[in-house]
Design a protein around this motif. Structure first.
Motif, PDB file in Angstrom:
ATOM      1  N   CYS A  88      12.908   2.407 -17.897  1.00 58.96           N
ATOM      2  CA  CYS A  88      12.807   3.452 -16.871  1.00 58.96           C
ATOM      3  C   CYS A  88      11.799   3.028 -15.797  1.00 58.96           C
ATOM      4  N   GLY A  89      11.799   3.745 -14.707  1.00 54.76           N
ATOM      5  CA  GLY A  89      10.921   3.408 -13.583  1.00 54.76           C
ATOM      6  C   GLY A  89       9.448   3.434 -13.933  1.00 54.76           C
ATOM      7  N   ALA A  90       9.045   4.438 -14.724  1.00 56.20           N
ATOM      8  CA  ALA A  90       7.631   4.546 -15.110  1.00 56.20           C
ATOM      9  C   ALA A  90       7.218   3.315 -15.908  1.00 56.20           C
ATOM     10  N   CYS A  91       8.083   2.872 -16.804  1.00 58.21           N
ATOM     11  CA  CYS A  91       7.754   1.689 -17.616  1.00 58.21           C
ATOM     12  C   CYS A  91       7.706   0.432 -16.768  1.00 58.21           C
ATOM     13  N   ARG A  92       8.580   0.333 -15.783  1.00 51.78           N
ATOM     14  CA  ARG A  92       8.556  -0.838 -14.891  1.00 51.78           C
ATOM     15  C   ARG A  92       7.216  -0.917 -14.179  1.00 51.78           C
ATOM     16  N   GLN A  93       6.748   0.214 -13.688  1.00 52.45           N
ATOM     17  CA  GLN A  93       5.452   0.260 -13.002  1.00 52.45           C
ATOM     18  C   GLN A  93       4.323  -0.093 -13.975  1.00 52.45           C
ATOM     19  N   PHE A  94       4.413   0.430 -15.173  1.00 49.71           N
ATOM     20  CA  PHE A  94       3.387   0.199 -16.201  1.00 49.71           C
ATOM     21  C   PHE A  94       3.333  -1.293 -16.570  1.00 49.71           C
ATOM     22  N   MET A  95       4.497  -1.901 -16.679  1.00 51.46           N
ATOM     23  CA  MET A  95       4.592  -3.335 -17.012  1.00 51.46           C
ATOM     24  C   MET A  95       4.018  -4.179 -15.875  1.00 51.46           C
ATOM     25  N   ALA A  96       4.358  -3.802 -14.648  1.00 49.69           N
ATOM     26  CA  ALA A  96       3.945  -4.589 -13.472  1.00 49.69           C
ATOM     27  C   ALA A  96       2.430  -4.623 -13.294  1.00 49.69           C
ATOM     28  N   GLU A  97       1.747  -3.645 -13.872  1.00 50.22           N
ATOM     29  CA  GLU A  97       0.276  -3.633 -13.818  1.00 50.22           C
ATOM     30  C   GLU A  97      -0.288  -4.920 -14.429  1.00 50.22           C
ATOM     31  N   PHE A  98       0.465  -5.491 -15.353  1.00 50.02           N
ATOM     32  CA  PHE A  98      -0.011  -6.680 -16.072  1.00 50.02           C
ATOM     33  C   PHE A  98       0.714  -7.949 -15.620  1.00 50.02           C
ATOM     34  N   GLY A  99       1.247  -7.911 -14.413  1.00 48.86           N
ATOM     35  CA  GLY A  99       1.836  -9.117 -13.822  1.00 48.86           C
ATOM     36  C   GLY A  99       3.299  -9.313 -14.182  1.00 48.86           C
ATOM     37  N   ASP A 100       3.763 -10.503 -13.858  1.00 51.94           N
ATOM     38  CA  ASP A 100       5.173 -10.816 -14.054  1.00 51.94           C
ATOM     39  C   ASP A 100       5.352 -11.539 -15.392  1.00 51.94           C
ATOM     40  N   PHE A 101       6.288 -11.100 -16.183  1.00 54.22           N
ATOM     41  CA  PHE A 101       6.612 -11.807 -17.432  1.00 54.22           C
ATOM     42  C   PHE A 101       8.080 -11.599 -17.753  1.00 54.22           C
ATOM     43  N   LYS A 102       8.538 -12.378 -18.716  1.00 48.22           N
ATOM     44  CA  LYS A 102       9.946 -12.332 -19.101  1.00 48.22           C
ATOM     45  C   LYS A 102      10.261 -11.021 -19.823  1.00 48.22           C
ATOM     46  N   VAL A 103      11.427 -10.451 -19.569  1.00 50.54           N
ATOM     47  CA  VAL A 103      11.846  -9.231 -20.275  1.00 50.54           C
ATOM     48  C   VAL A 103      13.253  -9.467 -20.831  1.00 50.54           C
ATOM     49  N   LEU A 104      13.374  -9.319 -22.150  1.00 46.46           N
ATOM     50  CA  LEU A 104      14.687  -9.471 -22.774  1.00 46.46           C
ATOM     51  C   LEU A 104      15.188  -8.108 -23.213  1.00 46.46           C
ATOM     52  N   LEU A 105      16.330  -7.701 -22.681  1.00 44.97           N
ATOM     53  CA  LEU A 105      16.918  -6.412 -23.045  1.00 44.97           C
ATOM     54  C   LEU A 105      17.987  -6.699 -24.082  1.00 44.97           C
ATOM     55  N   VAL A 106      17.794  -6.145 -25.264  1.00 44.44           N
ATOM     56  CA  VAL A 106      18.657  -6.505 -26.399  1.00 44.44           C
ATOM     57  C   VAL A 106      19.351  -5.256 -26.953  1.00 44.44           C
ATOM     58  N   SER A 107      20.636  -5.392 -27.208  1.00 48.83           N
ATOM     59  CA  SER A 107      21.383  -4.249 -27.775  1.00 48.83           C
ATOM     60  C   SER A 107      21.739  -4.536 -29.226  1.00 48.83           C
ATOM     61  N   SER A 108      22.121  -3.471 -29.938  1.00 50.64           N
ATOM     62  CA  SER A 108      22.424  -3.653 -31.371  1.00 50.64           C
ATOM     63  C   SER A 108      23.687  -4.487 -31.579  1.00 50.64           C
ATOM     64  N   SER A 109      24.524  -4.600 -30.539  1.00 50.18           N
ATOM     65  CA  SER A 109      25.714  -5.448 -30.684  1.00 50.18           C
ATOM     66  C   SER A 109      25.353  -6.921 -30.500  1.00 50.18           C
TER      67      SER A 109
END
Ligand code: THU
Length: 136
Positions: A88-109
């Motif tokens: 969500c947008g709030a989490c994106r902002q929260f993450m960006a506080e700590f710079g740029d890093f890799k994000v892996l979005l994983v589903s149960s499939s």
């Protein structure tokens, strides 16, 4: 996939099992890998006062920061869905506080969408904007 990333996916998956989501029934697990090689996890915690709900990503980052870790290599966000979900947008902002890093979005499939904080939140508000202020 590298072993450490497999561990990160496992940590996120395990965190999702602890999800406290009686209202949405939408389980999310997140796990961050610090630059020092440690893994911290978090899950979404809902509340009867719905707006107080906190997302898995923010819980995971807060756990790491509470332990003195502020530099991240990667985060996995796991959802029990067919397609990977995006933070969500709030989490994106929260993450960006700590710079740029890799994000892996994983589903149960088993689908994995690899992205970065910067790609998720281009032109985000940050400390540089505060420094730009003429108010004080
Ligand atoms: N949720 C997360 O944990 N992370 C996100 O990025 C999006 C949404 C949670 C919040 C709530 O408990 C449930 O998913 C449904 O919105």
């Amino acid at each position: 996939m590298e072993t450490i990333y497999e561990e990160l996916v496992e940590a996120a998956k395990n965190a999702a099992q602890n999800s406290y989501s009686p209202y949405s029934k939408f389980r999310v697990g997140a796990a961050v890998l610090t630059k020092t090689g440690k893994i911290y996890r978090g899950t979404n915690v809902e509340n009867a006062s719905y707006g107080l709900t906190i997302c898995a990503e923010r819980v995971a980052i807060s756990a790491a920061v509470s332990d003195g870790e502020r530099e991240f290599e990667a985060m996995v966000v796991y959802t029990g869905t067919e397609q990977p979900s995006t933070p969500c947008g709030a989490c994106r902002q929260f993450m960006a506080e700590f710079g740029d890093f890799k994000v892996l979005l994983v589903s149960s499939s088993g689908q994995i969408h690899e992205t970065t904080v910067l790609e998720l939140l281009p032109m985000g508000f940050s400390a540089k904007d505060l420094r730009n202020s003429s108010n004080g």
